[in-house]
Scaffold this motif. Sequence first.
Motif, mmCIF file in Angstrom:
data_model
loop_
_atom_site.group_PDB
_atom_site.id
_atom_site.type_symbol
_atom_site.label_atom_id
_atom_site.label_comp_id
_atom_site.label_asym_id
_atom_site.label_seq_id
_atom_site.Cartn_x
_atom_site.Cartn_y
_atom_site.Cartn_z
ATOM 1 N N CYS A 25 0.831 -1.205 0.000
ATOM 2 C CA CYS A 25 0.000 0.000 0.000
ATOM 3 C C CYS A 25 0.870 1.262 0.000
ATOM 4 N N SER A 26 1.967 1.237 0.742
ATOM 5 C CA SER A 26 2.823 2.419 0.825
ATOM 6 C C SER A 26 3.640 2.639 -0.442
ATOM 7 N N MET A 27 3.687 1.664 -1.335
ATOM 8 C CA MET A 27 4.376 1.827 -2.622
ATOM 9 C C MET A 27 3.499 2.532 -3.659
ATOM 10 N N ILE A 28 2.216 2.616 -3.411
ATOM 11 C CA ILE A 28 1.276 3.165 -4.388
ATOM 12 C C ILE A 28 1.339 4.686 -4.365
ATOM 13 N N PRO A 29 1.545 5.314 -5.548
ATOM 14 C CA PRO A 29 1.606 6.779 -5.582
ATOM 15 C C PRO A 29 0.332 7.400 -5.003
ATOM 16 N N ILE A 30 0.465 8.552 -4.443
ATOM 17 C CA ILE A 30 -0.570 9.351 -3.794
ATOM 18 C C ILE A 30 -0.975 8.760 -2.446
ATOM 19 N N ILE A 31 -1.232 7.454 -2.368
ATOM 20 C CA ILE A 31 -1.600 6.833 -1.091
ATOM 21 C C ILE A 31 -0.372 6.795 -0.187
ATOM 22 N N GLU A 32 0.688 6.199 -0.675
ATOM 23 C CA GLU A 32 1.963 6.075 0.013
ATOM 24 C C GLU A 32 1.794 5.737 1.486
ATOM 25 N N LEU A 33 2.661 6.260 2.317
ATOM 26 C CA LEU A 33 2.623 5.900 3.729
ATOM 27 C C LEU A 33 1.479 6.579 4.463
ATOM 28 N N ARG A 34 0.934 7.637 3.886
ATOM 29 C CA ARG A 34 -0.182 8.354 4.498
ATOM 30 C C ARG A 34 -1.438 7.494 4.588
ATOM 31 N N GLY A 35 -1.545 6.523 3.708
ATOM 32 C CA GLY A 35 -2.653 5.586 3.770
ATOM 33 C C GLY A 35 -2.261 4.250 4.357
ATOM 34 N N ASN A 58 7.455 2.568 1.201
ATOM 35 C CA ASN A 58 7.432 3.869 0.537
ATOM 36 C C ASN A 58 8.765 4.171 -0.147
ATOM 37 N N MET A 59 9.861 3.663 0.406
ATOM 38 C CA MET A 59 11.180 3.967 -0.137
ATOM 39 C C MET A 59 11.621 3.012 -1.253
ATOM 40 N N ILE A 60 10.989 1.868 -1.398
ATOM 41 C CA ILE A 60 11.408 0.897 -2.420
ATOM 42 C C ILE A 60 11.398 1.481 -3.837
ATOM 43 N N PRO A 61 10.360 2.202 -4.268
ATOM 44 C CA PRO A 61 10.374 2.716 -5.648
ATOM 45 C C PRO A 61 11.303 3.917 -5.873
ATOM 46 N N ILE A 62 11.743 4.575 -4.822
ATOM 47 C CA ILE A 62 12.446 5.850 -4.953
ATOM 48 C C ILE A 62 13.752 5.754 -5.744
ATOM 49 N N LEU A 118 0.356 15.197 3.194
ATOM 50 C CA LEU A 118 -0.821 15.459 2.376
ATOM 51 C C LEU A 118 -0.680 14.693 1.067
ATOM 52 N N PRO A 119 -1.799 14.404 0.413
ATOM 53 C CA PRO A 119 -1.694 13.727 -0.882
ATOM 54 C C PRO A 119 -0.868 14.563 -1.865
ATOM 55 N N VAL A 120 -0.120 13.918 -2.706
ATOM 56 C CA VAL A 120 0.689 14.505 -3.773
ATOM 57 C C VAL A 120 1.923 15.253 -3.254
ATOM 58 N N THR A 121 2.282 15.099 -1.983
ATOM 59 C CA THR A 121 3.508 15.715 -1.482
ATOM 60 C C THR A 121 4.455 14.646 -0.952
#
Length: 170
Positions: A25-35, A58-62, A118-121
């Motif tokens: 879930c944290s790898m998905i853009p926009i959702i990331e760790l916030r979701g 969250n860091m795997i795709p970076i 926030l989303p998109v940040t």
Amino acid sequence: MGAIISAIESFLTDTLGAHFGVMICSMIPIIELRGAIPLGMALGMPWWQSYLFAVIGNMIPIPFILLFVKQFIAWMQRSRVRLFNRFGNWLVRKAEKNRGKIEKYSFFGVCLFVAIPLPVTGAWTGSLVASVIGMKPWKAFLSCLLGVMIAGVIVTLISYGALAAFSFLL
């Protein structure tokens, strides 16, 4: 709607396991760790596990974004497929829109941009901007990691802290 939620929950807990569900879930853009952190809480994970798996996921795709996004965007902009061309141009406009704010502070600019929960940040957009402004990949990675860790602390405190604060009402 309840059946869909049950199916998603079953997939995350039974098929993947809660830990990998949070990580994916944290790898998905926009959702990331916030979701992902609230998802971990909803799945009954302790706060530190939600935080850890969300940050890792969250860091795997970076690194891939930092290393390949410029070439990928250039390819999309040159594409004859109108959808790709438009999307590539949109990505560049999005990165350029935030460029001034982030470029001014470089390392800490990217870090603060990613840290805002926030989303998109998040890390996806932060690494895109870091790549477009020409930040060195290792420096951008560390900046994104620090920002993701700060955002994770904020989201964990909000998610688990709110639960603890209101648990006396339950």
